[in-house]
Write an enzyme that holds these catalytic residues in place. Structure first.
Site, PDB file in Angstrom:
ATOM      1  N   LYS A 141       0.789  -1.429  -0.022  1.00 40.95           N
ATOM      2  CA  LYS A 141      -0.039  -0.081  -0.166  1.00 40.95           C
ATOM      3  C   LYS A 141       1.379   1.294  -0.645  1.00 40.95           C
ATOM      4  CE  LYS A 141      -4.124  -0.362   1.406  1.00 40.95           C
ATOM      5  NZ  LYS A 141      -5.187  -1.026   3.082  1.00 40.95           N
ATOM      6  N   HIS A 198      -2.237  -3.684  -4.582  1.00 35.97           N
ATOM      7  CA  HIS A 198      -1.160  -3.512  -3.827  1.00 35.97           C
ATOM      8  C   HIS A 198      -0.809  -4.642  -3.156  1.00 35.97           C
ATOM      9  CE1 HIS A 198      -5.237  -3.609  -0.930  1.00 35.97           C
ATOM     10  NE2 HIS A 198      -4.022  -4.398  -0.493  1.00 35.97           N
ATOM     11  N   HIS A 217      -5.661 -10.619  -0.548  1.00 34.72           N
ATOM     12  CA  HIS A 217      -7.403  -9.659  -1.320  1.00 34.72           C
ATOM     13  C   HIS A 217      -7.956 -11.745  -1.988  1.00 34.72           C
ATOM     14  CE1 HIS A 217      -7.741  -6.654   0.470  1.00 34.72           C
ATOM     15  NE2 HIS A 217      -6.521  -6.121   0.142  1.00 34.72           N
TER      16      HIS A 217
HETATM   17 FE   FE2 Z   1      -5.258  -5.020   4.838  1.00 32.61          FE
HETATM   18 FE   FE2 Z   2      -4.671  -5.068   1.760  1.00 29.18          FE
END
Ligand code: FE2
Ligand code: FE2
Length: 450
Positions: free
Chosen positions: A320, A345, A370
């Site tokens: 990030k 990210h 994710h």
């Molecule tokens: Fe996170």
């Molecule tokens: Fe994340």
């Protein structure tokens, strides 16, 4: 893989310096190149032993406080913090350049009235704001290196990074030899690398010469000038194996394997760097580490595995640092282009962490946080068994924190409501065992608090 990892300190921190390059919007390898330039100057002027060792880590970690002012840059200048920071390093402080810089960087995407307001803010309070931004960055950076057990000399090197030889730097206005020697060398290395990567060796040499006596210590600038005349200097700087060369330049203790406690400290310190980037991610990585550990404990994992997963959780969002705060802190829904950047990210996390040989497994586990069991996650859309047990735990912890913490577009929700939402995603996004372990841990917590 839970057996103790063998990682050298120089390898660990040079790899993590790539994460700092992302935050600064610098071309990849800026920290490592600065380390080489600065160490070459340090050796040429006769630094040795502990001095040289401290210089090494000051150079690698000079930007470690950088993420802490990213949100404020976006708020004030309505612009991409990474682009802004990169170009700010090219800028001298003469008025025409400042004006050009501000006009070209303020509010590229914002409406006219916001842009105007932002310009007024900059013109009326520019000096104070710049001082505040640098103060935050330097102090935060010094605090973070102290967390990693570096001596005060390294912390001071980072604190003094933006002070100039002529006393016109920030935040304190120190001058001459009152500025840490490590900082004086780091400032030259930084400017030399930025000019070299954007305009070539000659531009870098000219720029260092031009700022000698104003920004730079004239003796150090002369030492750099003498080195930079040799084409071999620039050839090494551009060498594909520069990272290995830089690792080999570290002091004797730096190639020794660091112990498990130290790895934990470094993971906590970098989690701090990630969490400082945005007010909305404040404390996120540390909370995800806590929830991860609660789930792992409920699932009966052993100590070594729990420790490993906590480290994954602390570092899962390190990528990030490569996403602008303009996107991270946006109050509304991200547009398609912004969404693409956000989705990059986890792959960036994996790329950074995999630079540490012993972290190859950890990098994969973190990079998949994710992904969804039904294959509709990102970045690779893997599904089912391809998503390992460790990732499933971290993903559950991550989603739980996302729901129970404040976000730019909504306030935090109560635990029961968050669990209710997550329950709907069992088997599609989330692993049911991990979810039930989390729910049990929360019930225990509630009982203990009652
Ligand atoms: Fe996170
Ligand atoms: Fe994340």
């Amino acid at each position: 893989m839970t057996e103790p990892l063998r990682v050298g300190k120089a390898e660990l921190l040079s790899a993590l310096s790539y994460a700092l390059d992302l935050t600064e919007g610098q071309p990849e390898g800026h920290g490592v190149r600065c380390c080489w330039i600065g160490m070459t100057i340090g050796r040429a002027i006769g630094l040795s032993g502990a001095d040289l060792n401290d210089l090494y880590y000051t150079l690698l970690l000079k930007d470690i406080g950088c993420s802490s002012n990213a949100a404020r840059i976006c708020e004030l200048y309505l612009t991409d913090d990474r682009e802004f920071k990169r170009d700010a390093k090219l800028l001298d402080e003469s008025l025409p350049q400042v004006l050009r810089f501000v006009l070209s960087h303020t509010g590229l995407k914002a409406g006219l009235s916001e842009r105007f307001r932002s310009l007024v803010t900059i013109f009326t309070t520019g000096g104070t704001i710049a001082r505040e931004l640098i103060e935050t960055r330097c102090q935060r950076g010094a605090e973070i290196v102290r967390m990693m057990r570096f001596p005060e000399t390294v912390a001071t090197g980072i604190l003094d990074l933006d002070e100039y030889w002529n006393g016109k730097g920030k935040p304190t206005g120190l001058s001459g030899t009152g500025i840490s020697i490590h900082a004086r060398i780091a400032l030259i290395a930084q400017v030399a690398d930025v000019f070299h990567t954007s305009a070539g060796p000659l531009a870098a040499r000219r720029e260092v010469e031009r700022r000698a006596g104003s920004w730079f210590d004239p003796q150090l600038a002369a030492a750099f000038g003498a080195l930079a005349i040799d084409p071999a200097f620039w050839a090494t700087l551009a060498a594909p194996d520069l990272k290995a060369i830089v690792i080999a330049m570290a002091g004797d203790d730096s190639s020794d394997g660091v112990d498990e406690d130290y790895l934990d400290d470094v993971a906590v310190a970098f989690a701090e760097v990630v969490d400082s980037k945005s007010p909305f991610t404040s404390g996120h990585s540390k909370r995800v580490a806590l929830f991860t550990d609660m789930i792992a404990e409920e699932m009966g994992l052993d100590e070594a595995r729990r420790r490993y997963l906590k480290r994954v959780a602390l570092l899962h969002d390190i990528g990030k640092l490569g996403v602008s705060n303009q996107i991270l802190d946006k109050p509304g829904k991200p547009d398609e282009e912004e969404w693409q950047t956000i989705r990059s990210h986890p792959a960036l996390s994996e790329m950074i962490l995999s630079k540490i040989a012993a972290f190859a497994d950890l990098a994969r586990v973190a990079g998949a946080h994710h992904e969804r069991l039904d294959g509709r996650g990102y970045p690779n859309g893997i599904s089912g068994d391809a998503i390992c047990a460790g990732t499933r735990i971290v993903t559950t912890a991550d989603i739980f924190d996302a729901l129970t913490a404040d976000r730019p577009y909504r306030t935090a929700m109560p635990v029961s409501q968050a669990l209710g939402i997550m329950e709907k995603d069992l088997g599609t996004a989330l692993d049911p065992d991990c979810f039930h372990a989390l729910a049990r841990a929360m019930r225990k917590l509630e009982k203990a608090a009652a």
